[in-house]
Design an enzyme around this catalytic site. Structure first.
Site, PDB file in Angstrom:
ATOM      1  N   ASP A  45      17.658  39.715  -9.928  1.00 11.65           N
ATOM      2  CA  ASP A  45      17.788  40.603 -11.160  1.00 11.65           C
ATOM      3  C   ASP A  45      16.336  41.066 -11.775  1.00 11.65           C
ATOM      4  O   ASP A  45      16.584  41.792 -12.581  1.00 11.65           O
ATOM      5  CB  ASP A  45      18.748  39.757 -11.948  1.00 11.65           C
ATOM      6  CG  ASP A  45      18.007  38.483 -12.530  1.00 11.65           C
ATOM      7  OD1 ASP A  45      16.807  38.125 -12.207  1.00 11.65           O
ATOM      8  OD2 ASP A  45      18.316  38.035 -13.662  1.00 11.65           O
ATOM      9  N   SER A  46      15.279  40.646 -11.052  1.00  7.63           N
ATOM     10  CA  SER A  46      13.913  41.468 -11.385  1.00  7.63           C
ATOM     11  C   SER A  46      14.228  42.707 -11.011  1.00  7.63           C
ATOM     12  O   SER A  46      13.369  43.760 -11.608  1.00  7.63           O
ATOM     13  CB  SER A  46      12.857  40.884 -10.424  1.00  7.63           C
ATOM     14  OG  SER A  46      13.265  40.688  -9.208  1.00  7.63           O
ATOM     15  N   ASP A 102      21.307  37.296  -7.237  1.00  9.20           N
ATOM     16  CA  ASP A 102      21.199  36.611  -8.542  1.00  9.20           C
ATOM     17  C   ASP A 102      22.575  36.839  -9.086  1.00  9.20           C
ATOM     18  O   ASP A 102      22.991  38.007  -9.247  1.00  9.20           O
ATOM     19  CB  ASP A 102      19.846  37.276  -9.286  1.00  9.20           C
ATOM     20  CG  ASP A 102      18.833  36.351  -9.265  1.00  9.20           C
ATOM     21  OD1 ASP A 102      18.926  35.179  -9.372  1.00  9.20           O
ATOM     22  OD2 ASP A 102      17.651  37.003  -9.484  1.00  9.20           O
ATOM     23  N   LYS A 150      22.060  32.881  -6.521  1.00  9.53           N
ATOM     24  CA  LYS A 150      21.109  32.196  -7.134  1.00  9.53           C
ATOM     25  C   LYS A 150      21.518  32.179  -8.711  1.00  9.53           C
ATOM     26  O   LYS A 150      21.914  33.248  -9.257  1.00  9.53           O
ATOM     27  CB  LYS A 150      19.651  32.808  -7.027  1.00  9.53           C
ATOM     28  CG  LYS A 150      18.590  32.181  -7.806  1.00  9.53           C
ATOM     29  CD  LYS A 150      17.073  32.494  -6.963  1.00  9.53           C
ATOM     30  CE  LYS A 150      16.780  33.681  -7.742  1.00  9.53           C
ATOM     31  NZ  LYS A 150      16.575  33.774  -9.268  1.00  9.53           N
ATOM     32  N   GLU A 176      19.979  30.558 -12.675  1.00 15.93           N
ATOM     33  CA  GLU A 176      18.968  29.800 -13.614  1.00 15.93           C
ATOM     34  C   GLU A 176      19.296  28.838 -14.106  1.00 15.93           C
ATOM     35  O   GLU A 176      20.553  28.846 -14.900  1.00 15.93           O
ATOM     36  CB  GLU A 176      18.132  31.073 -14.355  1.00 15.93           C
ATOM     37  CG  GLU A 176      17.597  32.014 -13.510  1.00 15.93           C
ATOM     38  CD  GLU A 176      16.748  32.942 -14.471  1.00 15.93           C
ATOM     39  OE1 GLU A 176      16.659  32.817 -15.575  1.00 15.93           O
ATOM     40  OE2 GLU A 176      16.233  34.017 -13.799  1.00 15.93           O
ATOM     41  N   GLU A 212       9.506  28.336 -10.585  1.00 12.72           N
ATOM     42  CA  GLU A 212       8.784  29.366 -11.029  1.00 12.72           C
ATOM     43  C   GLU A 212       7.661  28.893 -12.132  1.00 12.72           C
ATOM     44  O   GLU A 212       8.190  28.355 -13.097  1.00 12.72           O
ATOM     45  CB  GLU A 212       9.744  30.514 -11.656  1.00 12.72           C
ATOM     46  CG  GLU A 212       8.831  31.874 -12.083  1.00 12.72           C
ATOM     47  CD  GLU A 212       9.832  33.181 -12.328  1.00 12.72           C
ATOM     48  OE1 GLU A 212      11.108  33.055 -11.865  1.00 12.72           O
ATOM     49  OE2 GLU A 212       9.130  33.993 -12.699  1.00 12.72           O
TER      50      GLU A 212
HETATM   51  O1  KIV Z   1      14.870  37.773  -9.944  1.00  9.25           O
HETATM   52  C1  KIV Z   1      14.005  37.645  -9.065  1.00  9.25           C
HETATM   53  O2  KIV Z   1      13.587  38.512  -8.473  1.00  9.25           O
HETATM   54  C2  KIV Z   1      13.590  36.077  -8.951  1.00  9.25           C
HETATM   55  C3  KIV Z   1      12.459  35.989  -8.280  1.00  9.25           C
HETATM   56  C4  KIV Z   1      11.338  36.141  -8.924  1.00  9.25           C
HETATM   57  C5  KIV Z   1      12.350  34.295  -7.746  1.00  9.25           C
HETATM   58  O3  KIV Z   1      14.187  35.437  -9.732  1.00  9.25           O
END
Ligand code: KIV
Length: 289
Positions: A51-52, A90, A120, A122, A189
């Protein structure tokens, strides 16, 4: 040999074996077809549609506004470029905070509509129930603890976590909890190297570090940081391997100047009539005079 035949697919069990053998795991983000294809062809083990993308390609100032629809849009494009790498997506902020049922519904969309092979999310101990629920539905889960960017409003920024013994203990418990709940890997992280090493030694599942030192079982970076395509100063742990933003800006400025000064396109970059068509045209023109 074609690309399909040449690949040996990365899977969750293979990643777990990697940890046992002490072989490092490589992971990079990608949010579109060409980048995903390059990440895959470079041989990365895990391709993360993170989600970056909220900051790197959508221009938001955090990952908080990213929606499930936006994740799906980018995931589908990356899916078309990924063959060998394990494709992880994510769960965006808000898609797994209302309860296990909602988390499962969002994850099923990422898997069925987007082609994700794992998701993924958090958080540590407080996400154990969600992780178990997703595993019940055969969806592998990668956890993410330490600096969790979706918590930016609570944390008040993006500083490293686990710097006191008390907070380090909390993170060590989080790591154990996600392993016990069934996560197949955990992203660590922005935390002290010593803490990441301790967690990595204690866990059976692989740790994937980003700003967590060299002792993790694998490393991940955001693609735009790796190639120097970000608009924000890089974090301490980022090693830019290229300066694509500068190179791209220079290419654009050169093209613009060439157009403005009549240097582009050249005759060799233009299409031409064949000799016979030119001859015919000249005859017609001469007849009209
Ligand atoms: O969203 C993302 O790219 C991430 C990575 C930085 C691990 O969570």
């Amino acid at each position: 040999m074609d690309r399909e035949a040449a690949v040996s697919k990365m899977t969750v069990p293979i990643l777990l074996e990697r940890k046992l053998r002490g072989e490092k795991i490589t992971c990079l983000t990608a949010y579109d077809y060409p980048t995903a294809r390059m990440v895959d062809e470079a041989g990365f083990d895990v391709l993360l549609v993170g989600d970056s993308l909220g900051q790197t390609v959508l221009g938001y100032n955090s990952t908080v506004p990213v929606t499930l629809e936006e994740m799906l849009h980018h995931l589908r494009a990356a899916r078309r470029g990924a063959r060998r790498a394990l494709l992880v997506a994510d769960l965006p902020f808000g898609s797994y905070h209302l309860g296990e049922k909602e988390a499962l519904a969002a994850s099923l969309r990422l898997v069925k509509e987007g082609g994700a092979e794992a998701i993924k999310l958090e958080g540590g101990r407080k996400r154990a129930g969600v992780i178990r629920r997703l595993l019940d539905a055969e969806i592998p889960v990668m956890a993410h603890i330490g600096l969790t960017p979706q918590s930016v409003n609570r944390l008040g920024g993006y500083s490293a976590q686990g710097r006191t013994l008390e907070s380090a203990g909390e993170l060590a418990s989080d790591a154990q909890a996600v392993e016990d709940a069934g996560a197949f890997a955990v992203v660590l992280e922005a935390m002290p190297r010593e803490l990441a090493r301790l967690i990595t030694r204690r866990l059976r599942i692989p740790t994937i570090g980003i700003g967590a030192g060299p002792d993790c079982d694998g490393q991940v970076l955001v693609f735009h940081d790796l190639v120097g395509m970000s608009f924000t100063p890089p974090a301490k742990f980022v090693r830019p391997y290229a300066d694509l933003r500068r190179a791209t800006q220079q290419a654009m400025e050169q093209f613009k100047a060439d157009v403005e000064q009549g240097r582009y396109p050249a005759d060799a970059e233009s299409y031409h009539w064949s000799a016979s068509v030119r001859e015919q045209f000249e005859k017609e023109a001469a007849r009209k005079v």
